[in-house]
Motif scaffolding. Structure first.
Motif, mmCIF file in Angstrom:
data_model
loop_
_atom_site.group_PDB
_atom_site.id
_atom_site.type_symbol
_atom_site.label_atom_id
_atom_site.label_comp_id
_atom_site.label_asym_id
_atom_site.label_seq_id
_atom_site.Cartn_x
_atom_site.Cartn_y
_atom_site.Cartn_z
ATOM 1 N N ALA A 215 12.514 37.458 -6.195
ATOM 2 C CA ALA A 215 13.700 37.635 -7.032
ATOM 3 C C ALA A 215 13.667 37.027 -8.515
ATOM 4 O O ALA A 215 13.078 35.878 -8.557
ATOM 5 C CB ALA A 215 14.839 37.229 -6.240
ATOM 6 N N GLY A 216 13.905 37.678 -9.456
ATOM 7 C CA GLY A 216 13.785 37.069 -10.817
ATOM 8 C C GLY A 216 12.491 37.184 -11.298
ATOM 9 O O GLY A 216 12.313 36.397 -12.573
ATOM 10 N N TYR A 217 11.496 37.699 -10.823
ATOM 11 C CA TYR A 217 10.262 37.808 -11.479
ATOM 12 C C TYR A 217 9.916 39.043 -12.332
ATOM 13 O O TYR A 217 8.979 38.961 -13.077
ATOM 14 C CB TYR A 217 9.032 37.879 -10.300
ATOM 15 N N GLU A 231 12.655 35.020 -22.163
ATOM 16 C CA GLU A 231 12.196 35.192 -20.723
ATOM 17 C C GLU A 231 11.339 34.389 -19.990
ATOM 18 O O GLU A 231 11.339 33.924 -18.701
ATOM 19 C CB GLU A 231 11.822 36.575 -20.474
ATOM 20 N N MET A 232 10.571 33.681 -20.848
ATOM 21 C CA MET A 232 9.411 32.687 -19.995
ATOM 22 C C MET A 232 10.095 31.403 -19.460
ATOM 23 O O MET A 232 10.144 30.795 -18.606
ATOM 24 C CB MET A 232 8.314 32.397 -20.944
ATOM 25 N N ASN A 233 11.188 30.897 -20.582
ATOM 26 C CA ASN A 233 12.334 29.661 -20.190
ATOM 27 C C ASN A 233 12.659 30.335 -18.690
ATOM 28 O O ASN A 233 13.093 29.356 -18.058
ATOM 29 C CB ASN A 233 13.064 29.456 -21.386
ATOM 30 N N ALA A 234 13.309 31.335 -18.747
ATOM 31 C CA ALA A 234 14.197 31.862 -17.490
ATOM 32 C C ALA A 234 13.277 31.640 -16.358
ATOM 33 O O ALA A 234 13.598 31.297 -15.126
ATOM 34 C CB ALA A 234 14.792 33.216 -17.618
ATOM 35 N N LEU A 235 11.950 32.092 -16.640
ATOM 36 C CA LEU A 235 10.941 32.265 -15.215
ATOM 37 C C LEU A 235 10.976 30.663 -15.049
ATOM 38 O O LEU A 235 10.711 30.244 -13.788
ATOM 39 C CB LEU A 235 9.479 32.741 -15.600
ATOM 40 N N GLU A 258 4.943 29.674 -26.570
ATOM 41 C CA GLU A 258 5.722 28.524 -27.361
ATOM 42 C C GLU A 258 6.727 27.981 -26.391
ATOM 43 O O GLU A 258 6.978 26.870 -26.335
ATOM 44 C CB GLU A 258 6.494 29.167 -28.422
ATOM 45 N N ALA A 259 7.234 28.867 -25.370
ATOM 46 C CA ALA A 259 8.254 28.130 -24.208
ATOM 47 C C ALA A 259 7.378 27.258 -23.497
ATOM 48 O O ALA A 259 7.826 26.243 -23.188
ATOM 49 C CB ALA A 259 8.801 29.352 -23.673
ATOM 50 N N LEU A 260 6.199 27.682 -23.128
ATOM 51 C CA LEU A 260 5.434 26.867 -22.184
ATOM 52 C C LEU A 260 4.922 25.477 -23.003
ATOM 53 O O LEU A 260 5.253 24.520 -22.498
ATOM 54 C CB LEU A 260 4.210 27.632 -21.840
ATOM 55 N N TYR A 261 4.582 25.648 -24.196
ATOM 56 C CA TYR A 261 4.168 24.355 -25.099
ATOM 57 C C TYR A 261 5.511 23.501 -25.067
ATOM 58 O O TYR A 261 5.123 22.039 -25.003
ATOM 59 C CB TYR A 261 3.740 24.934 -26.290
ATOM 60 N N GLU A 262 6.616 23.953 -25.373
ATOM 61 C CA GLU A 262 7.851 23.087 -25.365
ATOM 62 C C GLU A 262 8.369 22.510 -24.066
ATOM 63 O O GLU A 262 8.671 21.432 -24.105
ATOM 64 C CB GLU A 262 8.988 23.830 -25.918
ATOM 65 N N ARG A 263 7.743 22.943 -23.041
ATOM 66 C CA ARG A 263 7.980 22.497 -21.711
ATOM 67 C C ARG A 263 6.912 21.717 -21.155
ATOM 68 O O ARG A 263 7.062 21.152 -19.990
ATOM 69 C CB ARG A 263 8.408 23.569 -20.807
ATOM 70 N N GLY A 264 5.877 21.419 -22.078
ATOM 71 C CA GLY A 264 4.902 20.566 -21.793
ATOM 72 C C GLY A 264 3.924 21.339 -20.901
ATOM 73 O O GLY A 264 3.193 20.525 -19.982
#
Length: 337
Positions: A215-217, A231-235, A258-264
């Motif tokens: 669910a949510g994928y 959507e990457m942040n939501a995942l 970009e979302a992944l980079y910001e989350r380390g």
């Protein structure tokens, strides 16, 4: 003495058929029943009606290229494919865009402008036409070819697309082959057929491999980088985030970066990413993006050749063409840690 020249709509009404059927008879298309063809042809003869594009003085040597989104990064790739062939054929290209972010059809003024400049043919990119617009173009004798159709093209309207479903399968199978089980997808708008086909390809590959989709994928963006970022942040906020993501457009894939980079998180060490399109930016991203290549320039060239054939009054061998979408493997995917 011939009767007063009528419009195609009036001839269609008199014959009890549709305007596209009259247009097919007018242009010598074979896919009309003999009795219907004779009935329509008799009416055309009585009215002295001939195809505009069959005359030497019909058009102004112009092709109208209409984009749904002129600011998209793949617009130039399509323009390159159209302009080169048009130039060789001695045709000019008029570029315009559908006004309004969520609109898929040109407005009423577009038909009037098209008629005023005596355009010979139209290429629509990710756009469609209303039945009324199709009838008006038929009456003007202006052929249309759609590139990467946003919807189901109207009856008899040729189109050139890509194997979106197969591309979605290839992207997902690549990630499965690397050993990923937790694979998510970020599609475009669910109402757009190419997006649905890519997501359906993802689902088919996951089902064939016996993998359940948590669910949510399955997420939906807007083909642009901000929606991929969102959507990457939501995942990543899920209790069990994916180790791999298939983004159904390169721009959404870069937003996911970009979302992944910001989350380390790192690509591909923490999350593998696959895109779709193979835009120039895919090669120069860090790391270079694994993606499904949509042959935009080739699609545009094929559509232009089809349109030029129609302008010349020739028959097409096929009205629906889909070009292959190969997977281009770069450095954004690896086995899960």
């Amino acid at each position: 003495m011939p009767e007063t020249r009528a419009t195609l709509s009036e001839i269609a009404a008199a014959a009890g058929v549709s305007v596209p059927t009259v247009s097919k008879v007018l242009n010598g298309r074979p896919d009309v029943a003999p009795t219907t063809r004779q009935k329509v042809q008799d009416l055309l003869d009585r009215r002295g009606y001939t195809a505009r594009r069959a005359t030497s003085s019909g058009g102004a040597g112009l092709i109208d290229l209409v984009f749904r989104d002129l600011g998209s990064p793949w617009a130039m790739q399509i323009l390159d494919g159209v302009e080169e062939l048009a130039y060789r054929a001695g045709m000019g290209v008029v570029v315009s865009a559908v006004h309004g972010r969520h609109r898929t059809r040109p407005d009423r003024r577009w038909i009037e402008q098209l008629s005023a400049r005596r355009c010979d043919g139209v290429l629509l990119v990710l756009s469609d036409l209303s039945l009324s617009q199709q009838s008006q173009l038929d009456e003007l004798g202006i052929p249309v070819v759609i590139i990467d159709p946003a919807g189901q093209p109207g009856a008899g309207i040729p189109s050139v697309g890509a194997t979106n479903w197969a591309g979605g399968v290839a992207a997902t199978e690549h990630l499965l082959g690397l050993g990923h089980d937790r694979i998510a997808v970020i599609g475009g708008q669910p109402t757009v057929p190419c997006s649905r086909a890519r997501v359906d390809g993802y689902r088919a590959a996951m089902n064939a491999a016996g993998r359940k989709i948590p669910a949510g994928y399955v997420r939906h963006g807007d083909f642009n980088a901000p929606s991929g970022y969102r959507e990457m942040n939501a995942l990543l906020d899920l209790s069990r985030p994916p180790t791999a993501v298939f983004a159904c457009a390169d721009q959404m894939a870069l937003g996911a970066y970009e979302a992944l980079y910001e989350r380390g998180a790192r690509v591909p060490d923490d999350v593998s990413i696959v895109g779709f399109d193979d835009l120039d930016a895919a090669r120069w991203s860090a790391p270079p993006l694994t993606t499904v290549r949509q042959p935009l320039t080739e699609m545009a060239g094929m559509a232009t050749r089809m349109l030029l054939a129609l302008i010349a009054g020739e028959e097409l061998d096929s009205h629906r063409i889909e070009l292959a979408t190969p997977l281009i493997v770069r450095q954004s995917t690896r086995r899960p840690a």
